[in-house]
Design a protein around this motif. Structure first.
Motif, short mmCIF file in Angstrom:
data_model
loop_
_atom_site.label_atom_id
_atom_site.label_comp_id
_atom_site.label_asym_id
_atom_site.label_seq_id
_atom_site.Cartn_x
_atom_site.Cartn_y
_atom_site.Cartn_z
N ALA A 147 0.82 -1.21 0.00
CA ALA A 147 0.00 0.00 0.00
C ALA A 147 0.85 1.26 0.00
O ALA A 147 0.45 2.29 -0.53
N PRO A 187 -2.73 1.02 -3.77
CA PRO A 187 -3.61 1.34 -2.64
C PRO A 187 -4.64 0.26 -2.34
O PRO A 187 -5.14 0.17 -1.21
N VAL A 218 -4.39 -2.47 0.92
CA VAL A 218 -5.00 -2.25 2.24
C VAL A 218 -4.19 -2.91 3.34
O VAL A 218 -4.67 -3.75 4.08
N THR A 226 -1.59 -9.40 2.76
CA THR A 226 -2.40 -8.18 2.77
C THR A 226 -3.74 -8.40 3.47
O THR A 226 -4.26 -9.52 3.52
#
Length: 269
Positions: free
Chosen positions: A206, A237, A240, A255
């Motif tokens: 991110a 982005p 997360v 992630t």
């Protein structure tokens, strides 16, 4: 390549390594690529040169007659070795010459201490194309002449990348050989990485990784896979939190988005 072709390539690669040690690597790369393109275009010639029933010396004489004086001696020796070998499928002959061409370009970059640059530039170019649909369309449109695509790449990349990177990208755009641009770039990145026996990992996070994080991740991957790993990093982005690592067909996903998706799959099952 499989079976017979894989063994033949190993033998031809030995000859290539011998001649590459005393060759102009840039010229060798260009010559081998031009012969691969010729064989892609002239299917009858390729079938004859890859015909296992035809004597090797006869095929070598055809190559010397057609290409003698038109390509460098190092490239001619490599092509003679290639047509003298036996291949499972005639397209494997063209594939072998293209692969050796990329290896020559990688060796050139390594001799100039720019191998890291070339790996990164090929990767970054792929992401530029991915983010610019109009540019991608212009580069893959068969109605646009190859020379026009070459000029576009020169204007776009110019002195912003290593000459080796520009050559590889231009060759791939002008002659994709039935592959998508993305797949061709992935193949070239893998071959360049193999020049020093590295694996290539695509890391998505991110936020940008710090130098310390990159170093720790590279050390962990090297310990896990037993080989050095070159990291190509992307900021996404959608990640997360955490990061994901794609290494060949393997995916390591830490992630939050990946965990959510895993929960969804389990619930759906």
């Amino acid at each position: 390549m499989r079976g017979l072709s894989r063994r033949s390539f190993a033998a031809v690669e030995e000859r290539f390594n011998a001649v590459a040690a005393r060759a102009d690597l840039g010229r060798l790369a260009e010559d081998l690529h031009s012969v691969a393109v010729l064989l892609d275009r002239e299917h009858g010639l390729r079938r004859n040169l890859a015909d296992p029933a035809r004597p090797a010396e006869q095929k070598a004489e055809i190559v010397r007659s057609l290409l003698g004086g038109k390509i460098d001696d190092a490239a001619l020796e490599t092509v003679v070795a290639a047509v003298s070998a036996k291949w499972s499928r005639s397209p494997d002959l063209s594939d072998a010459l293209e692969r050796l061409s990329v290896m020559a370009s990688a060796a050139e970059a390594e001799s100039q201490n720019r191998l890291d640059d070339v790996e990164d530039e090929l990767f970054r170019f792929g992401r530029i194309v991915e983010a610019n649909p109009d540019l991608r369309l212009a580069l893959v449109d068969p109605a646009i002449p190859a020379d026009a695509k070459s000029r576009l790449l020169a204007e776009l990349l110019g002195d912003k990348v290593a000459p080796t990177s520009l050559r590889l990208i231009t060759q791939l755009v002008q002659h994709p050989r039935g592959r998508s641009l993305e797949r061709g770039l992935d193949e070239y990145i893998r071959l360049v990485a193999e020049q020093r026996q590295q694996l290539v990992a695509v890391v998505r996070s991110a936020v940008p990784l710090t130098d310390g994080q990159r170093q720790r991740l590279a050390t962990w991957l090297r310990t896990t896979y037993g080989r050095d790993v070159h990291l190509n990093t992307e900021v996404d982005p959608r990640v997360v939190g955490g990061f994901s690592v794609r290494l060949g067909d393997e995916m390591i996903d830490t992630t939050i988005a990946g965990r959510i998706e895993e929960v969804r799959r389990r619930l759906a099952g």
